[in-house]
Design a protein around this motif. Structure first.
Motif, short mmCIF file in Angstrom:
data_model
loop_
_atom_site.label_atom_id
_atom_site.label_comp_id
_atom_site.label_asym_id
_atom_site.label_seq_id
_atom_site.Cartn_x
_atom_site.Cartn_y
_atom_site.Cartn_z
N GLY A 1 -2.14 -0.73 -3.45
CA GLY A 1 -2.98 -0.46 -2.29
C GLY A 1 -4.46 -0.67 -2.60
O GLY A 1 -5.21 -1.19 -1.77
N TYR A 2 -4.84 -0.31 -3.80
CA TYR A 2 -6.23 -0.49 -4.23
C TYR A 2 -6.62 -1.96 -4.15
O TYR A 2 -7.69 -2.31 -3.66
CB TYR A 2 -6.38 0.04 -5.65
CG TYR A 2 -7.74 -0.19 -6.26
CD1 TYR A 2 -8.81 0.64 -5.95
CD2 TYR A 2 -7.95 -1.24 -7.15
CE1 TYR A 2 -10.07 0.43 -6.49
CE2 TYR A 2 -9.19 -1.46 -7.71
CZ TYR A 2 -10.26 -0.63 -7.37
OH TYR A 2 -11.48 -0.85 -7.92
N LYS B 1 0.84 -1.20 0.00
CA LYS B 1 0.00 0.00 0.00
C LYS B 1 0.87 1.25 0.00
O LYS B 1 2.05 1.20 0.38
CB LYS B 1 -0.93 -0.01 1.20
CG LYS B 1 -0.22 -0.15 2.52
CD LYS B 1 -1.20 -0.26 3.67
CE LYS B 1 -0.47 -0.41 4.98
NZ LYS B 1 -0.98 -1.39 5.89
N PRO B 2 0.30 2.37 -0.41
CA PRO B 2 1.08 3.60 -0.46
C PRO B 2 1.41 4.14 0.93
O PRO B 2 0.82 3.70 1.93
CB PRO B 2 0.17 4.58 -1.22
CG PRO B 2 -1.20 4.03 -1.09
CD PRO B 2 -1.08 2.56 -0.91
N LEU B 3 2.31 5.10 0.98
CA LEU B 3 2.68 5.73 2.26
C LEU B 3 1.52 6.58 2.76
O LEU B 3 0.83 7.21 1.98
CB LEU B 3 3.92 6.61 2.07
CG LEU B 3 5.15 5.88 1.53
CD1 LEU B 3 6.27 6.86 1.22
CD2 LEU B 3 5.63 4.84 2.53
N HIS B 4 1.32 6.55 4.08
CA HIS B 4 0.26 7.38 4.64
C HIS B 4 0.85 8.33 5.67
O HIS B 4 2.06 8.40 5.87
CB HIS B 4 -0.85 6.51 5.23
CG HIS B 4 -0.38 5.56 6.29
ND1 HIS B 4 0.00 5.98 7.54
CD2 HIS B 4 -0.20 4.21 6.28
CE1 HIS B 4 0.38 4.94 8.26
NE2 HIS B 4 0.28 3.85 7.52
N TYR C 1 7.74 0.37 -5.97
CA TYR C 1 8.98 1.11 -5.77
C TYR C 1 9.00 2.39 -6.59
O TYR C 1 9.45 3.43 -6.12
CB TYR C 1 10.20 0.25 -6.14
CG TYR C 1 10.36 -0.97 -5.26
CD1 TYR C 1 10.01 -0.91 -3.92
CD2 TYR C 1 10.84 -2.16 -5.77
CE1 TYR C 1 10.12 -2.02 -3.12
CE2 TYR C 1 10.97 -3.28 -4.97
CZ TYR C 1 10.60 -3.21 -3.64
OH TYR C 1 10.71 -4.31 -2.85
N GLU C 2 8.52 2.29 -7.81
CA GLU C 2 8.47 3.51 -8.65
C GLU C 2 7.62 4.57 -7.97
O GLU C 2 7.95 5.76 -7.97
CB GLU C 2 7.89 3.19 -10.02
CG GLU C 2 8.91 2.54 -10.95
CD GLU C 2 8.28 2.06 -12.25
OE1 GLU C 2 7.25 2.64 -12.66
OE2 GLU C 2 8.80 1.10 -12.84
N GLY C 3 6.50 4.13 -7.41
CA GLY C 3 5.62 5.07 -6.70
C GLY C 3 6.29 5.66 -5.48
O GLY C 3 6.26 6.88 -5.26
N PHE C 4 6.95 4.83 -4.69
CA PHE C 4 7.66 5.31 -3.49
C PHE C 4 8.74 6.32 -3.87
O PHE C 4 8.90 7.34 -3.22
CB PHE C 4 8.33 4.14 -2.76
CG PHE C 4 7.38 3.28 -1.96
CD1 PHE C 4 6.07 3.66 -1.73
CD2 PHE C 4 7.81 2.07 -1.44
CE1 PHE C 4 5.19 2.86 -0.99
CE2 PHE C 4 6.95 1.26 -0.69
CZ PHE C 4 5.65 1.65 -0.48
N ASP D 1 -3.65 9.83 3.08
CA ASP D 1 -2.58 9.43 2.17
C ASP D 1 -1.47 10.48 2.13
O ASP D 1 -1.75 11.70 2.13
CB ASP D 1 -3.17 9.23 0.78
CG ASP D 1 -2.12 8.83 -0.22
OD1 ASP D 1 -1.69 7.67 -0.17
OD2 ASP D 1 -1.69 9.69 -1.01
N ALA D 2 -0.22 10.03 2.11
CA ALA D 2 0.92 10.94 2.15
C ALA D 2 0.96 11.86 0.93
O ALA D 2 1.15 13.07 1.06
CB ALA D 2 2.22 10.15 2.26
N ASP D 3 0.76 11.29 -0.25
CA ASP D 3 0.81 12.11 -1.46
C ASP D 3 -0.29 13.18 -1.45
O ASP D 3 -0.05 14.33 -1.81
CB ASP D 3 0.63 11.22 -2.70
CG ASP D 3 1.82 10.30 -2.91
OD1 ASP D 3 2.96 10.75 -2.69
OD2 ASP D 3 1.61 9.13 -3.28
N ASP D 4 -1.48 12.76 -1.00
CA ASP D 4 -2.59 13.73 -0.95
C ASP D 4 -2.27 14.85 0.01
O ASP D 4 -2.57 16.02 -0.25
CB ASP D 4 -3.88 13.03 -0.47
CG ASP D 4 -4.41 12.05 -1.50
OD1 ASP D 4 -3.92 12.08 -2.64
OD2 ASP D 4 -5.31 11.26 -1.15
#
Length: 599
Positions: A196-197, A128-131, A259-262, A404-407
């Motif tokens: 994450g979805y 899942k993505p970073l939060h 990893y690309e997303g991170f 969400d961290a990105d948000d």
RNA sequence: GGUCCGGUAGCUCAGCUGGAUAGAGCACCAGCCUUCUAAGCUGGGGGUCAUUGGUUCGAAUCCAAUCCGGAUCACCA
């Protein structure tokens, strides 16, 4: 040596000379900053010696005060108020402190030594993505690593990626069933968000299966364990550990997306690592350690083949180290990682930045390694921090209350754009410079907000409060810095460390209270840094920087720099301004917060 | 239940190796842009430092007990 330290030494020396027959414990010498409502700069507390020397405070204070004024070059006078000896520092001492240090790029830094310290932070799961909770971890770890460098440590910043385990299998299974071959490109999502979805989807489907089984009469706990999806996930984990080609391929593909997303997120946050570990590489080491432990007799096997350690003697319980089917659990891989880290770098200290919900886990980890006689055990230190909660309570991914961290980063940047535009301060910037500025302000506010609270305290994230760019915020400090830069621009002074040229001067004038307050605060910086490093506590830098910026703003409102009373005063104030800007930059830089020259 | 962490102004937090009249920010009220950037400055109201007892010249700070809140004690990670 700071002035406060110098005073302490001087008092010790004075007492020895004045009262050679009495044994004085240096630890009893207490030096405080004099409270603003009294005359003086530093205060010696007399009470501890009053009893010892059987003297009245006034008599003792007078003797000590006279001695210090006569025998050191530091003080202009003293006053005794109800048991406190308030020493006034000579103006010339403040001036020479400034001239010696305003341009000193290593002000507050301690010499490098051989101590090797690893700081592990971030440590995400690849399902899942970073939060928002990760953000506290990441900022805290990065800041602590930088702070440790200032006290001379050789620091290695490490990220341990939790890329294997049943939770990873869950998103893989949901992807297999539902995604129809979707990729981040085809779905138009960041890879970590895509994974994450499907992790969320898995839990939705599992919930349905369990509900169906419970409706058909199965016990809920049994249903949760034996639902077909759950069995499928367990089977996939076994296949993964057995090296099944298809499973490994899917795993590599999906982790690659994550990893690309991170990487995008880390880059945006300005976060880097010197070393990245993957648990998929370390868990086997953990298994080997377990075998070694069995041979040594530290561990034992139960009938079903599971491996345990008995920690009852230490007030803890029995702890599972390997499942009956031979697969690893959480702590198995942590054992392996601990050993690997130690062997890679011969660490003196290994700091784990991990939330306080894992206090028990970390205690057990250290204890097991110690019992097994592993040399890495002693250096393990858990930097435990409190969870981030919403005003409504704890964030839960299952209930969709996770921020969400990105948000969050987007939101803070959007907010800084909005407020800058509202205040009409966008003139004189190129479009590109504005984007950079918004990012500097938005990210700075976010980092400061998460670092300003002492790590071990649980913190409440109030979206309303976090939107405020006034008061105890990075924005306040950035603004003070921008004001200084504006003055220096007009005076043609470039704020490049080590190159500021101002004439050395001898100021004969009286230093005003507002001036002294600032110089005194600047003088504190080395001890603040040392304390932040000792306590692994970046919030001390937040507090200090805010107070320094606050003093500058008061000073700025009352006294002019450009139009000072005379040239000497102007030079003095310019030095103060330069040094303030440099210290603010340095302190905020350690926290990963940039200070704009214009805003 | 055991262990660990926390409780300070309406809210978010400093202060905790004992020291002077407990501090900031937000919010609220009143002022300050013709003077180096008002994202700022100045002033004001607002406190039983969870409670009780102890230690002593002195306790928000140390000790003990109690109350409240949280974390944790899994073949989850």
């Amino acid at each position: 040596m700071t002035l406060s330290d110098q005073l302490k030494v001087a008092v010790e020396f004075a007492l020895k000379n004045l009262f050679p027959d009495v044994e004085i414990n240096p630890a009893q010498i207490q030096i405080n900053l004099t409270k603003p409502e009294f005359t003086g700069d530093y205060t010696v507390v007399l009470f501890p010696f009053v009893k010892l020397l059987r003297m009245k405070p006034d008599a003792l204070g007078a003797q000590l005060g006279d001695y210090l004024v006569t025998n050191t070059p530091l003080f202009s006078g003293y006053a005794i108020v109800s048991g406190f000896l308030n020493m006034s520092v000579k103006d010339s001492v403040w001036v020479s402190f400034l001239t010696e240090n305003f341009n000193n790029t290593s002000f507050g830094l301690q010499p490098e030594h051989e101590n090797k310290v690893m700081v592990e932070y971030s440590s995400p799961n690849t399902n899942k993505p970073l939060h928002f909770g990760h953000l506290r971890n990441i900022f805290l770890g990065a800041a602590v690593a930088e702070i440790l460098k200032t006290t001379g440590n050789n620091v290695i910043k490490a990220n341990l990626i939790n890329d294997r385990g049943i939770h990873i299998c869950k998103s893989m299974i949901a992807w297999k069933h539902l995604a129809n071959g979707a990729t981040p490109e085809s779905a138009g999502m960041k890879g970590d968000h895509l994974a994450g979805y499907y992790y969320v989807k898995f839990n939705d489907l599992l919930k349905q299966e369990v509900a169906t089984m419970v409706a058909a009469g199965t016990d809920e706990k049994v249903a949760e364990k034996e639902a077909p999806l759950m069995l499928e996930a367990q089977e996939m984990l076994r296949q993964w550990e057995a090296g099944d080609a298809d499973v490994r391929h899917l795993w590599e593909t999906m982790n690659g997306w994550v990893y690309e997303g991170f990487d995008v997120t880390y880059k945006r946050l300005g976060i880097t690592f010197d070393k990245v570990y993957h648990e998929s590489n370390t868990y086997l080491l953990g298994k080997k350690l377990v075998e070694k432990g069995l041979e040594k007799g530290v561990l034992f096997k139960k009938e079903n083949g599971s491996v345990w350690i008995d920690l009852k003697e230490d007030g803890l319980d029995e702890k599972l180290l390997l499942r009956g089917d031979g697969t690893s659990v959480y702590i198995t891989q942590d054992l392996g990682t601990a050993e690997l880290k130690y062997n890679d770098f011969q660490l003196d200290k290994s700091i784990y930045v991990i939330a306080d919900e894992q206090n028990y886990h970390m205690q057990v980890l250290k204890l097991i390694l110690k019992k097994m006689g592993e040399p890495c055990a002693d250096g393990i230190y858990h930097l435990s921090y409190g969870m981030v909660e919403l005003p409504s309570g704890r964030m839960k991914s299952r209930e969709g209350t996770v921020v969400d961290a990105d948000d969050m980063v987007d939101e803070m940047i959007r907010l800084s754009r909005e407020q800058t535009e509202q205040s009409g301060k966008t003139e004189g910037f190129t479009a590109e410079e504005l984007e950079t500025l918004y990012e500097t302000i938005g990210l700075g506010a976010l980092k400061f907000y998460l670092l300003r609270v002492e790590p071990k305290k649980k913190m409440i994230f109030d979206p309303k409060e976090s939107r405020d760019l006034h008061g105890f915020t990075a924005t306040f400090i950035q603004y003070a810095h921008a004001r200084i830069c504006s003055i220096l621009r007009k005076e043609n002074i470039k704020l490049v460390p080590g190159t500021n040229e101002l004439p050395a001067l001898i100021v004969n004038e009286h230093i005003l209270p507002l001036e002294k307050k600032m110089i005194l605060q600047l003088e504190q910086y080395p001890s603040v840094l040392a304390a932040a490093s000792d306590e692994l506590n970046p919030s001390e830098l937040c507090n200090y920087s805010f107070q320094l910026a606050q003093s500058f703003n008061s000073f700025y409102a009352e006294l002019s720099i450009a139009k000072a009373e005379n040239e000497e005063k102007k030079q003095l104030r310019l030095m103060m301004a330069v040094m303030t800007a440099m210290v603010l930059r340095h302190a905020m830089g350690l926290l990963g917060i940039r200070l704009p020259e214009k805003m």
